[in-house]
Design an enzyme around this catalytic site. Structure first.
Site, PDB file in Angstrom:
ATOM      1  CE1 TYR A   1      -4.789  -2.280   4.459  1.00  0.00           C
ATOM      2  CE2 TYR A   1      -3.892  -0.056   4.369  1.00  0.00           C
ATOM      3  CZ  TYR A   1      -4.363  -1.189   3.729  1.00  0.00           C
ATOM      4  OH  TYR A   1      -4.383  -1.229   2.357  1.00  0.00           O
TER       5      TYR A   1
ATOM      6  CB  SER B   1      -0.892   0.015   1.241  1.00  0.00           C
ATOM      7  OG  SER B   1      -1.521   1.272   1.419  1.00  0.00           O
TER       8      SER B   1
END
Length: 285
Positions: free
Chosen positions: A191, A178
């Site tokens: 996350y 990400s």
């Protein structure tokens, strides 16, 4: 450039893990647009989190490039069946593998069932992920922290370990990282931390497996319009999602899929240990 939707978006909170069929606008996973050219002819791919979003777009692209696909997902059966329909319409086989990869036994089971069905795994895409938004550290429970790690990075380790004996020379492992891997958003602390771990895991594993002829890379998406967004982010962030990028909008899953195709294909034979960003113009380090 395609005229993809721009914020503001409608209010549309969903329960985790979210369903693609209930999103407005409906994400573009390439159902009507992706055109294959045989770049993955007769390869076997196992993709986690492939019921919707990026995983669905990758499954559709892989199938149209000639691959048979095993789809691992939690319990979003209707979304998964829709993905399978598109894979089969491309003339390829699709194996559905529901279950919670936070459980060690499920990581082994999805690999075993894929090999039982297809005989090997040429391409492994570790894409499944979990996130929740929190304003303070105190709001993150110990259980949620552990579950985020179990799904996002521990399952990745377990699935790679289980799949490796069944991957031939020339095999490809692609992990979804990400933009948060080096620009962590504080409200996505757990996350973002796992996504940094994925980038590091990928770089190390690529060096470890190079002598076996297995390539390992990661893809680092920016804001992509998927069920993960509408089911885990505050409503005001959903409504403005993607507006902060230079392109002024979120990406669609189909816009991420081509890099997975490259990394899975023989055309990417000298690409390993890399991280590819798909961020709408926002650079990563």
């Amino acid at each position: 450039m395609n005229d993809y939707p721009r914020p503001p978006f409608l209010s549309q909170a969903q329960q985790v893990p979210g369903l693609q069929k209930n999103m407005d606008p409906y994400p573009d996973c390439g159902e009507q647009s992706y055109r294959g050219s045989g770049r993955l002819a007769d390869k076997i791919a196992l993709i986690t989190g492939a019921d919707s979003g990026i995983g669905r777009a990758v499954a559709i692209a892989f199938a149209r490039e000639g691959a048979d696909v095993a789809i691992a997902y939690l319990d979003e059966h209707e979304d998964a069946q829709e993905t399978a329909r598109w894979v089969e319409e491309a003339g390829r086989q699709c194996l559905l593998l529901p279950g919670d990869i936070a459980q060690k036994a499920k990581c082994q089971a999805i690999v075993d069932k894929t090999v039982e069905q297809f005989g090997r795994i040429d391409v492994l895409v570790n894409n499944a992920a979990f996130q929740m938004s929190h304003e303070t550290l105190e709001q993150i429970s110990d259980e949620e922290w552990v579950r985020t790690f179990d799904i996002n990075i521990t399952a990745m380790f377990r699935i790679c370990k289980a799949a490796l004996p069944h991957m031939p020379v020339g095999g490809s492992i692609i992990n979804t990282s990400s933009v948060n891997s080096d620009m962590p958003k504080p409200t996505l602390l757990a996350y973002a931390t796992t996504k940094g771990a994925i980038a590091n895991f990928t770089g190390g594993l690529a060096q470890m497996l190079g002598s076996q002829g297995i390539r390992v890379n990661s893809v680092a998406p920016g804001p992509i319009w998927t069920p993960l967004i509408v089911s885990t982010m505050p409503d005001e962030e959903v409504q403005s999602f993607g507006s902060q990028t230079p392109l002024g909008r979120p990406g669609q899953p189909v816009e991420v899929a081509p890099i997975y195709v490259l990394l899975a294909s023989d055309e990417g034979s000298y690409i390993s240990g890399a991280r590819y960003s798909v961020t709408g113009g926002k650079p990563i380090l």
